[in-house]
Design a protein around this motif. Sequence first.
Motif, mmCIF file in Angstrom:
data_model
loop_
_atom_site.group_PDB
_atom_site.id
_atom_site.type_symbol
_atom_site.label_atom_id
_atom_site.label_comp_id
_atom_site.label_asym_id
_atom_site.label_seq_id
_atom_site.Cartn_x
_atom_site.Cartn_y
_atom_site.Cartn_z
ATOM 1 N N ALA A 277 0.817 -1.213 0.000
ATOM 2 C CA ALA A 277 0.000 0.000 0.000
ATOM 3 C C ALA A 277 0.850 1.262 0.000
ATOM 4 N N GLY A 278 1.982 1.204 -0.667
ATOM 5 C CA GLY A 278 2.807 2.408 -0.787
ATOM 6 C C GLY A 278 4.105 2.365 -0.016
ATOM 7 N N ALA A 279 4.304 1.330 0.811
ATOM 8 C CA ALA A 279 5.560 1.176 1.564
ATOM 9 C C ALA A 279 5.908 -0.309 1.525
ATOM 10 N N TYR A 280 7.097 -0.626 1.018
ATOM 11 C CA TYR A 280 7.356 -2.024 0.668
ATOM 12 C C TYR A 280 8.563 -2.638 1.352
ATOM 13 N N ASP A 281 8.396 -3.918 1.669
ATOM 14 C CA ASP A 281 9.479 -4.688 2.265
ATOM 15 C C ASP A 281 10.228 -5.426 1.152
ATOM 16 N N HIS A 282 11.039 -4.669 0.417
ATOM 17 C CA HIS A 282 11.857 -5.287 -0.627
ATOM 18 C C HIS A 282 13.241 -5.611 -0.054
ATOM 19 N N TYR A 283 13.929 -6.460 -0.793
ATOM 20 C CA TYR A 283 15.306 -6.836 -0.453
ATOM 21 C C TYR A 283 16.224 -5.619 -0.566
ATOM 22 N N ILE A 284 17.066 -5.438 0.449
ATOM 23 C CA ILE A 284 18.021 -4.326 0.433
ATOM 24 C C ILE A 284 19.435 -4.901 0.452
ATOM 25 N N PRO A 285 20.160 -4.807 -0.661
ATOM 26 C CA PRO A 285 21.516 -5.377 -0.709
ATOM 27 C C PRO A 285 22.417 -4.749 0.368
ATOM 28 N N THR A 286 23.327 -5.555 0.891
ATOM 29 C CA THR A 286 24.195 -5.068 1.984
ATOM 30 C C THR A 286 25.097 -3.922 1.544
ATOM 31 N N THR A 287 25.385 -3.834 0.249
ATOM 32 C CA THR A 287 26.259 -2.745 -0.206
ATOM 33 C C THR A 287 25.705 -1.386 0.231
ATOM 34 N N ILE A 288 24.394 -1.279 0.293
ATOM 35 C CA ILE A 288 23.784 0.038 0.521
ATOM 36 C C ILE A 288 24.157 0.608 1.874
ATOM 37 N N LYS A 289 23.989 -0.205 2.913
ATOM 38 C CA LYS A 289 24.268 0.290 4.256
ATOM 39 C C LYS A 289 25.725 0.747 4.366
ATOM 40 N N HIS A 290 26.611 -0.053 3.794
ATOM 41 C CA HIS A 290 28.030 0.243 3.960
ATOM 42 C C HIS A 290 28.477 1.447 3.144
ATOM 43 N N LEU A 291 27.950 1.573 1.952
ATOM 44 C CA LEU A 291 28.404 2.674 1.096
ATOM 45 C C LEU A 291 27.668 3.972 1.410
ATOM 46 N N ALA A 292 26.354 3.888 1.617
ATOM 47 C CA ALA A 292 25.607 5.101 1.955
ATOM 48 C C ALA A 292 25.996 5.566 3.351
ATOM 49 N N GLY A 293 26.571 4.652 4.132
ATOM 50 C CA GLY A 293 27.007 4.992 5.481
ATOM 51 C C GLY A 293 28.326 5.752 5.508
ATOM 52 N N ARG A 294 28.948 5.946 4.353
ATOM 53 C CA ARG A 294 30.200 6.725 4.327
ATOM 54 C C ARG A 294 29.859 8.181 4.623
ATOM 55 N N SER A 295 30.512 8.693 5.648
ATOM 56 C CA SER A 295 30.090 10.013 6.129
ATOM 57 C C SER A 295 30.479 11.133 5.167
ATOM 58 N N GLU A 296 31.387 10.854 4.217
ATOM 59 C CA GLU A 296 31.676 11.880 3.199
ATOM 60 C C GLU A 296 30.406 12.187 2.418
ATOM 61 N N PHE A 297 29.531 11.199 2.316
ATOM 62 C CA PHE A 297 28.243 11.436 1.661
ATOM 63 C C PHE A 297 27.249 12.045 2.642
ATOM 64 N N PHE A 298 27.032 11.370 3.775
ATOM 65 C CA PHE A 298 25.867 11.787 4.558
ATOM 66 C C PHE A 298 26.091 12.979 5.459
ATOM 67 N N THR A 299 27.350 13.382 5.683
ATOM 68 C CA THR A 299 27.532 14.612 6.467
ATOM 69 C C THR A 299 27.851 15.807 5.567
ATOM 70 N N ALA A 300 27.678 15.650 4.260
ATOM 71 C CA ALA A 300 27.909 16.771 3.339
ATOM 72 C C ALA A 300 26.650 17.609 3.200
ATOM 73 N N TYR A 301 26.853 18.875 2.838
ATOM 74 C CA TYR A 301 25.727 19.752 2.558
ATOM 75 C C TYR A 301 25.343 19.607 1.087
ATOM 76 N N THR A 302 24.298 20.310 0.693
ATOM 77 C CA THR A 302 23.926 20.457 -0.710
ATOM 78 C C THR A 302 25.163 20.851 -1.526
ATOM 79 N N PRO A 303 25.339 20.258 -2.698
ATOM 80 C CA PRO A 303 26.581 20.501 -3.460
ATOM 81 C C PRO A 303 26.679 21.875 -4.116
ATOM 82 N N TYR A 304 26.616 22.929 -3.315
ATOM 83 C CA TYR A 304 26.735 24.283 -3.853
ATOM 84 C C TYR A 304 28.193 24.644 -4.160
ATOM 85 N N GLN A 305 29.151 23.905 -3.590
ATOM 86 C CA GLN A 305 30.563 24.102 -3.933
ATOM 87 C C GLN A 305 30.986 22.878 -4.741
ATOM 88 N N PRO A 306 30.755 22.920 -6.048
ATOM 89 C CA PRO A 306 30.902 21.699 -6.850
ATOM 90 C C PRO A 306 32.320 21.119 -6.843
#
Lengths: 446, 489
Positions: free
Chosen positions: A75-104
């Motif tokens: 009904a709009g929210a799904y329990d799909h398979y989430i590959p392990t790569t995601i947690k480890h790579l999206a968890g890199r803080s260079e990505f998640f502690t960055a601001y909007t890319p206004y300084q390209p």
Amino acid sequence: MHKFIANTEQDRQDMLKVIGAPSIESLFFDIPENLRFTGELNLEPGYSEIEMMDKLQQLSCLNKSIDQLVCFRGAGAYDHYIPTTIKHLAGRSEFFTAYTPYQPEISQGTLQVIFEYQSMLCELTGMDASNASMYDGPTAAVEAAIMAATIKRKKKIVVSKGLNPEARSVMKTYFHFRDFEMVEVELENGKTNPETLRAAMCPNCAGVIIQSPNFLGVVEDMHALGAVAKETKSVYIAYVDPISLAVLETPGNYGADIVIGEGQGLGNVINFGGPYLGFLATRSEHVRKIPGRIVGQSEDVDGKRAFVLTLQAREQHIRRFKATSNICSNQGLNVLMGSIYMATMGKEGLKEVAKQCFDKAQYAYDKLIATGKFKPAFEGRSFFKEFALVSDVPFEKIDQYLIDNGFLGGFSLAEDYGIEGGHLFCVTEKRSKAEIDRLCSMLEVM
Amino acid sequence: MMRVYEKLLFEISKEGRKAYSLPATGVPSVELSSAIAPELLRKEDAQLPELCEVDVVRHYTGLSNKNYGVDTGFYPLGSCTMKYNPKINEDAASVPGMSRLHPYQPDSTLQGTLRMMHELSDMLAEIAGMDSVTLQPAAGAHGELLGLFLIKAYHQHNNDFKRTKIIVPDSAHGTNPATAAVAGFDIVEIESEADGSVNVEALKAALSDEVAGFMLTNPSTLGLFEKSIKEIAELVHEAGGLLYYDGANMNAIMGKTRPGDMGFDVMHYNLHKTFSTPHGGGGPGAGPVGVKKFLEPFLPKPVVSLKDGKYFMDYDRPLSIGKIKGFYGNYGILLRAYTYIKTMGREGIKEVSETAVLNANYMMHRLKKDFDLPMDRLCKHEFVLAGVKENGMVVSTLDVAKRLLDYGYHPPTIYFPLIVHEAIMVEPTETESKETLDEFCDAMIKIAHEAIESPELLKDAPHGTPVRRINEAKAARDLILTYKDSLKG
């Protein structure tokens, strides 16, 4: 001192000396005395790390998660398979502690991720351009409607009742305050009839929104419905499940002008409804009407390939009160997760996920009917991973029984569609045959 | 020297590779075309890349190395509050029993989660002196929009339909006027005083029975506390309007003063600023909205309520404006902010603002010899410089910002607020040490000297970044928005 605050008492004294201020308190003397808050905030003393994790564990014990309840609800929210790569790579803080890319120059990571996301989303949808994402599916629907209204300079949007009720209710709120009009088209046996749609059209219509597979799981006749939109010169907006696009026809091929939807299924945790990512893609002629951020490829002064936010003249921080959307953020981290998902699953993986959903849903459909507890809600309709069944037993009774036995069953269709005893079941690739069989035998003996 | 990674996903793809593994289905395979009309089935595969797991991992790791986050270094981006994002917040957000939840589960299976949301609302209300808080908005701008919807709903409920205008100062964040427009209001922009504070006379002149509300942030976008706030609140209220607080600058005032006590009726919080949730390269954020009692009936549905010791999603709200987002808000972000407030506690929260203000004033004093400081007075959590002193406009603020990249810093916000020429807006936040502030100030001062002695160093900057200055005009002219576009050449 708190562990997230670096300055020592000595530092504070040294800094006050440089400022020429007698005390920390004196730094707030510009606040009129009668407005200074002199009491103590009614909050608890700070928790230590151990105490905090204990607290969260205690709270989680008051929940029943979908690790405890086998999930047959979508009904709009799904329990799909989430590959392990995601947690480890999206968890890199260079990505998640960055601001909007206004300084390209120091944000090429984020910018390239978005560029690749746009590219893959266009592949899936058959569109030419995508933005860097919206808050979620429902708000993407609102933005697409406003976009259609801007393109056509009209304020009426026709929406099939097969569109997610959350999306319709969010649209209603926005429309009320902006004097837009929304016309809902009734379904027939769970599906939008092109003739009913045609009857709802009028010269003031800016656009048509059709969801496929629709909220009830039914695959809509997107070509025929698109033809009605074309005839009436309306913007044709398709609200789609990105996973389904691995096997279902691309919106580009059935004439959609704007494609939107909820991207959570692309590797994002179900998270009690958020944060998710809404996607919005369109044809090149409308690219300058797209709301939100967009990344483009360019080059730097040395001629090297580089990515940058582009077409910013559309956005709120430039246009201010002339802006057509006030969106300034995108769901960056969710886009990253969605991108890693698409990269990990790839061309074959996404097809396999889609085919497994389809096969398992067909299997569960037959099996559930065979329990004798359900009848099909809509006879003879094609579905992808969700389908509606009706039972004579009250919904709450089945729902509670399943929870007591470790299942999260279907979503009730009573409130939104007036189908008493209606269950919308969802079967993703994560559900095993054994789980489906167990659900069915549980229902059989109920 | 590390190699800079240069490839696109599509350029490393090779037919036949895979990075995923799925179990065998175990159920019979059904021909798609036997159940779905062939014209509704996809004819050509989506050209997604084909990679193995190592490819995927190296690719994204390579990209991450071209990014700069708060964990990389100092990020004094004015108005954005780029404070450190505590690691425990991430652990909190991934406790399975708190995150693996379907949004349509029955309330009885969600008591821990509903309790968390209820407590978070209460804590946010307490910090800002508001009566009630909804957690539904997905971002600051989304919160603003909801706030203006609530203002409109309130006037409409009073059968007052002539209030079609929102007043916004010219120093406001760009979202304020944009939001007012999107909410269907006419915008009256009033000029600010030179110091960025509200021009009370201009406000008086703009107020009328057609004004629905006034949007304001305090401290202002120049980082200065609005001293006349009480008078402003009275004026707006006397004219029958409501006062909206843009919570972007909350980090300056926690435990020191409260928007609710200043007379604000409705406000948004930026959890991704003040309450330490990560910015994620552009989102997701969360923008809860706080209101005074009289606006509570209009809040979006559902509201998490407590009755007889049980928490529940209350949909029975006849005056509610409805929903503004799918489900209940950016829950994963809420969980992080909850953890942050709990771990800081009442003392810590106050210490946050005290230290943020101390840090800002300290930097301002260190930099004012070499940079123009239009407003030399006590600042709050941020301050605004107006470019390098006496350099004859040879170097611009943009050049200074780009040169800072060579020194390994994310530059401050530039060219905002619009009312300050060559603006450089610095917000250090509380999580940075004196040493960090000193090193950054030293770099800034060195750049100010370079600006006079060897301006070309700044003009050509940056020199040492993965890419150098980018041709933005070309990007907007020759649109390449996908890999497919790039192949057309």
